[in-house]
Structures are given as C-alpha cells and as structure tokens.
Design an enzyme around this catalytic site. Structure first.
Site, short mmCIF file in Angstrom:
data_model
loop_
_atom_site.label_atom_id
_atom_site.label_comp_id
_atom_site.label_asym_id
_atom_site.label_seq_id
_atom_site.Cartn_x
_atom_site.Cartn_y
_atom_site.Cartn_z
N SER A 105 80.84 45.14 49.24
CA SER A 105 82.11 46.06 48.94
C SER A 105 82.26 47.37 49.61
CB SER A 105 82.13 46.18 47.13
OG SER A 105 83.43 46.86 46.80
N ASP A 106 83.45 47.79 49.76
CA ASP A 106 83.78 49.10 50.46
C ASP A 106 84.80 49.70 49.95
OD1 ASP A 106 82.14 50.68 52.68
OD2 ASP A 106 84.13 51.27 52.98
#
Length: 194
Positions: free
Chosen positions: A68-69
């Site tokens: 995730s980012d």
C-alpha cells in the site's frame, strides 16, 4: 490458509491489518519511493503500492502479499512526509481552508507476482482555518512528521478537518480495509476467517 505478508514497515498499516484478525507477517519492501518526473499523485500511489507488493511477492512466491501507499494531492502536487516541525507547519498553513485528495493505493499479489490486483481509493479532506498557535499545539501533541499532509486523522488531527469524503473510512489512515477484504476474497481468503 496461505501465508499473508504485509509489504510495509508502517505501524499504521500493521495496526489496521491486525483489525481483520487474520495472521500475517511484515516484510520491508525496500522500494525507492521517489516520484518520476511529471508523475501524478494518483499514479505515484498506485505504482508504489504495486512495486512494494511485487518486490516481496517475488521473494516469497507462495505468499499473498499486501502493498500500500498513500500520496496527498494538493491541486496536482504530491505532498511528502514533512519530517519535522517547520515543514509540517508549512504544510498545514498551505492546507488551511482547502481540499486535499489522499490517494491510498492497494496492491495484492500472489504467485510470485504473476497475479496482482491494484486499487486506488481517494479520500477528499477539507481542512479548517486555524491560527498558527493552534497548529503548533497540534504538532507538538501528535508529532505527525511521518504523515503526508502533516495530520493524523485517527488522532487529534481530526480537529484540523472540516469534512472527509471516502468510500472506505480506513483509507485515510493508510490501508483501505474494504479493498483488502475484497482482494483477499479474490485470493480465496475469507474474512472473517472460519
């Protein structure tokens, strides 16, 4: 049940994933998070989430890997993590009375990266107008220097916000759990686990 790996050392993402009460392990993806020239905040978030998931999936091909980012988007400009008080105060001053979109991207990979699903959940946040003294008090309490936009919505940062619009309330904290559950279901993992 296949091994589930979180390709992140973020304590926020680890705490969020733990809410699903499914065993997982943490791996550092070791990905360069620099933006490419001209890359939009949304594209940057998607690319980094996918790069993190694939980096770990290639090293552990039998696992399901979650990457995730999150990138804060102020009129097309990606806001970075401030790193310290002065930069955080500068970011909060710029956000006064304005809307920001936080793009939280999720990538789930399996089979060594041969299968990868990428989603991006936008969260629209409008910030209140507050005097510098209130912003400084906030920064001294929450120390959000590792958060793009310099605000921890899950903590006292809620006091800086006028409104939040999103399809996933956990996206703004850093890991969109609704999308995680959907991606895990596509991999054959039921949440809640039997």
């Amino acid at each position: 049940m296949p091994k589930i790996l979180l390709a992140s050392t973020s304590p926020y993402r680890r705490d969020l994933l733990a809410r699903l009460r499914t065993p997982f392990e943490v791996r550092s993806p070791g990905v360069d998070e620099s933006a490419a020239p001209g890359e939009s905040p949304r594209v940057l978030a998607r690319r980094l989430a996918q790069a993190k998931a694939l980096a770990v999936a290639q090293a552990e091909p039998d696992a399901i890997v979650i990457g995730s980012d999150q990138v804060a988007d102020l009129d097309g400009e990606a806001l970075s993590k401030p790193g310290g008080f002065a930069a955080a105060l500068g970011q909060l001053r710029r956000l006064q009375g304005r809307g920001v979109v936080f793009h939280t991207a999720l990538a789930v990979a399996r089979d060594g990266g041969r299968w990868c699903r990428v989603d991006c959940i936008p969260t629209e946040v409008t910030f209140r107008r507050l005097p510098d003294a209130a912003l400084a008090r906030y920064l001294n309490v929450d120390t959000p220097f590792d958060c793009a936009g310099a605000a921890k919505i899950e903590s006292l940062g809620i006091a800086l916000v006028q409104s939040v619009r999103s399809d996933d309330p956990t996206a703004l904290i850093g890991l969109p759990l609704i999308a995680v559950v959907g991606a895990l279901a596509a991999c054959g993992v039921d949440i809640p686990a039997p």
